[in-house]
Motif scaffolding. Structure first.
Motif, mmCIF file in Angstrom:
data_model
loop_
_atom_site.group_PDB
_atom_site.id
_atom_site.type_symbol
_atom_site.label_atom_id
_atom_site.label_comp_id
_atom_site.label_asym_id
_atom_site.label_seq_id
_atom_site.Cartn_x
_atom_site.Cartn_y
_atom_site.Cartn_z
ATOM 1 N N ARG A 180 0.839 -1.208 0.000
ATOM 2 C CA ARG A 180 0.000 0.000 0.000
ATOM 3 C C ARG A 180 0.876 1.262 0.000
ATOM 4 O O ARG A 180 0.579 2.230 -0.685
ATOM 5 N N ALA A 181 1.967 1.248 0.751
ATOM 6 C CA ALA A 181 2.869 2.401 0.780
ATOM 7 C C ALA A 181 3.467 2.633 -0.610
ATOM 8 O O ALA A 181 3.551 3.773 -1.088
ATOM 9 N N TYR A 182 3.863 1.554 -1.262
ATOM 10 C CA TYR A 182 4.410 1.661 -2.620
ATOM 11 C C TYR A 182 3.355 2.203 -3.581
ATOM 12 O O TYR A 182 3.623 3.122 -4.363
ATOM 13 N N LEU A 183 2.153 1.637 -3.521
ATOM 14 C CA LEU A 183 1.088 2.104 -4.418
ATOM 15 C C LEU A 183 0.718 3.553 -4.130
ATOM 16 O O LEU A 183 0.460 4.318 -5.066
ATOM 17 N N ASN A 184 0.689 3.941 -2.858
ATOM 18 C CA ASN A 184 0.424 5.347 -2.520
ATOM 19 C C ASN A 184 1.469 6.245 -3.152
ATOM 20 O O ASN A 184 1.156 7.323 -3.680
ATOM 21 N N GLY A 185 2.730 5.816 -3.099
ATOM 22 C CA GLY A 185 3.806 6.599 -3.701
ATOM 23 C C GLY A 185 3.661 6.724 -5.205
ATOM 24 O O GLY A 185 3.822 7.808 -5.775
ATOM 25 N N LEU A 217 5.084 7.353 5.100
ATOM 26 C CA LEU A 217 5.648 6.072 4.696
ATOM 27 C C LEU A 217 6.108 5.263 5.906
ATOM 28 O O LEU A 217 5.802 4.069 6.028
ATOM 29 N N VAL A 218 6.805 5.910 6.815
ATOM 30 C CA VAL A 218 7.278 5.225 8.024
ATOM 31 C C VAL A 218 6.095 4.735 8.854
ATOM 32 O O VAL A 218 6.070 3.580 9.302
#
Length: 138
Positions: A56-61, A100-101
């Motif tokens: 999810r963090a990657y996709l948000n980015g 992200l963290v």
């Protein structure tokens, strides 16, 4: 290249955010692979699952990066205030990194928690940069 010197923090923010998203790609792939998922597969929607949060963090980015690049570069090319563009781009970057963290560590609630505060802060910075670019265009 004097034009870009005035916007060094904004340019650096774009580059750093891009590098972070690029770094997340193989990390996400490895996390999914460790769960036996095929390339491109999405982990089950379970916020307690680190692979899901990392994905999810990657996709948000990847969802946010194009907008960040577009408004920041437009503001630079149109000559919007270097002080404000640099400040807002830097704040947006710091908010994205904090988000992200929080996202990867699973801190807080899945919805309406501290991660959402960082998201809204970065979104607001990007929105203002976009408005500044439009104002500078006319």
């Amino acid at each position: 290249m004097d034009l870009f010197t005035d916007y060094s923090h904004a340019v650096a923010s774009v580059v750093i955010f891009t590098l972070v998203v690029l770094l997340l790609s193989p990390l996400t792939a490895m996390a999914k692979q460790s769960k036996g998922l095929a390339p491109g597969a999405t982990p089950d929607q379970d916020y307690a699952d680190r692979a899901y949060r990392l994905n999810r963090a990657y996709l948000n980015g990847t969802e946010t990066l194009p907008a960040f690049v577009a408004v920041t570069i437009a503001a630079i090319l149109l000559g919007a205030s270097p002080f404000w563009v640099n400040l807002l781009a830097s704040v947006a970057l710091v908010a994205r990194l904090a988000m992200l963290v929080v996202h990867i560590r699973g801190t807080g609630k899945p919805n309406s928690g501290i991660r959402s505060v960082f998201y809204v802060l970065s979104w607001a910075c990007m929105f203002v940069i976009g408005v500044m670019a439009l104002v500078a265009a006319f």
